[in-house]
Design a protein around this motif. Structure first.
Motif, PDB file in Angstrom:
ATOM      1  N   GLU A  59       0.811  -1.219   0.000  1.00 46.52           N
ATOM      2  CA  GLU A  59       0.000   0.000   0.000  1.00 46.52           C
ATOM      3  C   GLU A  59       0.840   1.263   0.000  1.00 46.52           C
ATOM      4  OE1 GLU A  59      -3.168  -0.338  -0.283  1.00 46.52           O
ATOM      5  OE2 GLU A  59      -3.528  -2.408   0.343  1.00 46.52           O
ATOM      6  N   ARG A  93      -3.676  -9.283   2.217  1.00 42.93           N
ATOM      7  CA  ARG A  93      -3.865  -7.834   2.143  1.00 42.93           C
ATOM      8  C   ARG A  93      -3.990  -7.266   3.537  1.00 42.93           C
ATOM      9  NH1 ARG A  93      -8.878  -4.597  -0.831  1.00 42.93           N
ATOM     10  NH2 ARG A  93      -8.143  -2.484  -0.298  1.00 42.93           N
ATOM     11  N   ASP A 111      -5.495  -5.034   6.382  1.00 44.85           N
ATOM     12  CA  ASP A 111      -6.788  -4.415   6.675  1.00 44.85           C
ATOM     13  C   ASP A 111      -6.640  -2.894   6.663  1.00 44.85           C
ATOM     14  OD1 ASP A 111      -9.644  -5.003   7.907  1.00 44.85           O
ATOM     15  OD2 ASP A 111      -8.780  -3.327   9.012  1.00 44.85           O
ATOM     16  N   GLU A 112      -7.629  -2.212   6.091  1.00 44.03           N
ATOM     17  CA  GLU A 112      -7.518  -0.760   5.914  1.00 44.03           C
ATOM     18  C   GLU A 112      -7.407  -0.030   7.253  1.00 44.03           C
ATOM     19  OE1 GLU A 112      -9.870   3.005   3.830  1.00 44.03           O
ATOM     20  OE2 GLU A 112     -10.668   0.966   3.645  1.00 44.03           O
ATOM     21  N   ARG A 113      -8.152  -0.483   8.249  1.00 44.68           N
ATOM     22  CA  ARG A 113      -8.064   0.156   9.572  1.00 44.68           C
ATOM     23  C   ARG A 113      -6.650   0.062  10.119  1.00 44.68           C
ATOM     24  NH1 ARG A 113      -7.366   2.718  13.500  1.00 44.68           N
ATOM     25  NH2 ARG A 113      -8.590   2.760  15.422  1.00 44.68           N
ATOM     26  N   LEU A 149      -3.862  -0.334   8.296  1.00 42.74           N
ATOM     27  CA  LEU A 149      -2.986   0.504   7.469  1.00 42.74           C
ATOM     28  C   LEU A 149      -2.965   1.939   7.982  1.00 42.74           C
ATOM     29  CD1 LEU A 149      -1.303   1.075   4.898  1.00 42.74           C
ATOM     30  CD2 LEU A 149      -3.483   1.432   3.688  1.00 42.74           C
ATOM     31  N   HIS A 150      -4.147   2.506   8.230  1.00 48.79           N
ATOM     32  CA  HIS A 150      -4.209   3.892   8.713  1.00 48.79           C
ATOM     33  C   HIS A 150      -3.616   4.005  10.113  1.00 48.79           C
ATOM     34  CE1 HIS A 150      -6.353   5.313   5.247  1.00 48.79           C
ATOM     35  NE2 HIS A 150      -7.353   4.462   5.427  1.00 48.79           N
ATOM     36  N   ASP A 202     -13.422   2.114  12.537  1.00 55.92           N
ATOM     37  CA  ASP A 202     -13.553   1.231  11.390  1.00 55.92           C
ATOM     38  C   ASP A 202     -14.883   1.490  10.689  1.00 55.92           C
ATOM     39  OD1 ASP A 202     -14.112  -1.145   9.768  1.00 55.92           O
ATOM     40  OD2 ASP A 202     -12.368  -2.018  10.770  1.00 55.92           O
TER      41      ASP A 202
END
Length: 664
Positions: A91, A155, A157-159, A161-162, A171
């Motif tokens: 990412e 992959r 998790d977007e939470r 990553l931030h 979330d």
């Protein structure tokens, strides 16, 4: 830039440097794996330099980095840490996809897999990708679809990553289910003391499982304010979840539990489960709440109107009372300081009548300030009184009908004895604070302080009209209780509905009118079966609530003899509404038509011969007005005659010659 902002910015800059250095180490591992020859000295030197860069970045951190916190919170091994970084690199660094494709010998596999991680990263272990291991259990990474687990794309998790780059947010999968609770203003002293008590309960807990804190009471805003204050003391974020949105499907519920538990780990947070509007008979929802609580070990509040029982998990309950009169006065003084520096005793009047929470007081003041700015009326007492009525107006649409009181004493035709009793009732409502509190009668006994009255008489004799007159004179809201909605054939439901009525009305400004009360509060029967026993319990519960209700409760009945005598003894006033005689009927006819209604040659003496009650007279007058309006004429005796015929037909009563003779 203030000191706190500077420190935060400094941490974010240093965190970015640390994350970049850590990613460079994993990128170097991928590069080394793609080189099939023995590693030349320069690659070894580069790897050492990257490790040194990580150490230097860590030393420059003013506080632990997000990556270090994540590894500590979820107890990640070194291999799990690097696997997480491998996914993060996809990412944050465009070169990672190319290296993954080269390492796996397939341009279509430009993504990390477990097979690649096990081969390329240091200290590999198979159980890192197990379902119950941290990476998958807490959804730190997501495993895509493939024929085999080891070749499935991984992959981040977007939470997560931030979080790694230093951004905190809820979330998005929890959005719409869990909402933030803003920090509220200062609490009144009694609520602040309770917040300290709850904080002590959590701080003194010796076990790993925290007790659930249950805040019980009718005022939602006060419970949230107390919970907010507790979280400020504990330096926690506070969120709220309505009980109605908790999923019932096991898979959805399990997903919610995992996401929220992860959220409490990532950011120190507490959760309010708002059960104020929960149907306590909804067994499926109660089971889902219990399941959620049992599997979520964190700071949890349950806000409910009544105490709830939960299996296994330790539950500590606190009853949240409205602020004391003194505390309410202080809130009023502070809230009105800008718009009314000279209050001249207005606050005392408001506190005596209305029992409001701080949030409701501030809302009433805001509404009053707006009215003062736009209205020609500068009477602050009237404006504040009306604002309080509106803010305290209960939401009883399912159980009660709000009646706008417009009638006054002139509209009420009764013997002087009955009128005097009604004036006495109004005096009791106005002076109850003086007698109970200032003069000390409340200190003698807490029983019998409620003001109640029974209006007995035939239909149409003015019972509801009298209630409207009282509400208008006292400038209070009038609610007519819908008995068909209150009375239930199911055991316990009637008491629950009555509780909702009284609880909603206790903020003040409300007169409760139980119309045709003999249907609900008739003579207590001889106990022959379980239904009789519970019917008597319903009557006893009503007696108890009426005696403690701080406002005015009115009961109407067409048949006084149907009311239980024990019930009558505990009612303060009984007003018998007689059937009007000819003189009273004539007086009703004189007042029945509004001033703007055109009338011609109406003889009230003849009209008074119609042997009907005031309610029927109103129906006849209204029908006659429509007939005259449709004919384009003033209201005349002929219109009243036709209207009377219609009304008598409805009553299944003959219209006699003695009543209408010589009308023409």
């Amino acid at each position: 830039m203030n000191t706190e902002t500077f420190i935060n910015q400094n941490w974010h800059d240093a965190n970015q440097q640390y994350l970049s250095a850590a990613l460079a180490v994993v990128r170097g591992a991928l590069e080394s794996y793609t080189t099939s020859l023995p590693h030349p000295p320069e690659l070894t030197a580069q790897a050492a330099a990257r490790q040194q860069a990580v150490q230097q970045a860590a030393a420059a951190m003013p506080a632990p980095s997000a990556l270090e916190n994540l590894c500590r919170l979820f107890e990640l091994s070194g291999f799990e840490r690097d696997l997480l970084l491998l996914c993060a690199g996809m990412e944050l660094n465009g070169d990672f996809a190319r290296l993954c494709a080269i390492a796996q010998g397939d341009a279509q596999k430009a993504y990390p897999t477990l097979s690649l991680a096990l081969a390329a990263l240091a200290y590999p272990h198979w159980d890192a990708i197990a379902p119950n291991a941290a990476l998958r259990r807490w959804r730190l990474i997501q495993v895509g679809e493939a024929h085999t687990l080891t070749l499935s794309p991984l992959r981040l998790d977007e939470r997560i990553l931030h979080y790694l780059v230093g951004i905190q947010y809820l979330d998005e999968r929890l959005a719409g289910i869990i909402e933030p609770v803003p920090q509220l203003g200062e609490l009144v002293p009694s609520h602040a003391a309770l917040a300290q008590k709850v904080t002590a309960v959590w701080n003194q807990t010796k076990t790993t499982t925290l007790p659930i804190v249950q805040l019980c009471g009718n005022e939602s805003s006060s419970k949230r304010a107390i919970a907010s204050q507790i979280c400020q003391i504990q330096k926690m974020h506070l969120w709220v979840m309505p009980a109605q949105v908790i999923p019932l499907l096991p898979s959805e519920l399990d997903n919610l539990i995992r996401l929220w538990t992860r959220e409490t780990i990532l950011s120190k947070s507490a959760l309010i489960i708002d059960c104020d509007e929960l149907d306590i008979n909804d067994a499926a929802r109660l089971n889902a709440i219990a399941h959620f609580i049992e599997r979520t070990n964190g700071y949890i509040f349950i806000n409910s109107r009544e105490r709830m029982r939960l299996p296994q998990r330790l539950l500590v309950s606190f009853d949240i009372q409205q602020p004391t009169a003194k505390e309410q006065s202080a809130v009023w003084q502070a809230a009105l300081s800008d718009i009314a520096p000279q209050l001249n005793g207005q606050v005392k009047i408001l506190v005596e009548q209305f029992n409001l929470s701080p949030a409701t007081i501030h809302a009433a003041c805001a509404e009053a300030a707006g009215q003062l700015a736009q209205s020609q009326n500068n009477n602050l007492t009237d404006i504040l009184w009306d604002a309080c009525r509106i803010q305290a107006r209960p939401r009883l649409d399912e159980l009660a009908q709000w009646i706008e009181p417009v009638a006054n004493w002139e509209d009420l035709v009764l013997p002087e004895t009955q009128k005097q009793i009604l004036r006495d009732i109004a005096a009791h409502v106005r002076q109850r604070s003086t007698v109970y509190n200032t003069w000390g009668f409340a200190g003698k006994s807490a029983r019998g302080l409620g003001i109640s009255a029974l209006f007995a008489g035939a239909s149409g004799t003015g019972k509801t009209l009298a209630a409207e007159v009282l509400a208008n004179q006292l400038r209070l809201d009038l609610y007519r209780i819908d008995l068909s909605s209150v009375v239930s054939k199911y055991i316990g439901e009637t008491e629950k509905n009555l509780r909702r009525v009284f609880d909603a009305a206790e903020q003040g400004g409300v007169i409760l009118l139980f119309d045709e009360a003999d249907a609900l509060f008739g003579k207590r029967s001889e106990v022959k079966d379980a239904r009789d026993r519970y019917a008597n319990i319903e009557v006893s519960y009503l007696l108890q609530r009426m005696e403690s209700y701080p406002g005015l409760a009115l009961l109407t009945t067409n048949l006084k003899s149907a009311i239980d005598t024990a019930f009558l003894r505990r009612i303060r006033f009984v007003v018998q509404f007689p059937f009007p005689d000819a003189a009273q009927r004539a007086e009703i006819w004189r007042r029945i038509f509004p001033p703007n209604t055109p009338i011609a040659d109406l003889d009230v003496v003849k009209l008074a011969r119609l042997n009907v009650a005031g309610g029927n007279i109103r129906n006849i007058a209204l029908n006659a007005a429509f007939l005259a309006a449709d004919a384009g004429e003033a209201v005349q005796m002929k219109h009243v005659l036709r209207a009377a015929q219609t009304e008598y037909s409805k009553l299944e009563k003959p219209l006699t010659e003695a009543e209408i003779g010589n009308w023409s």
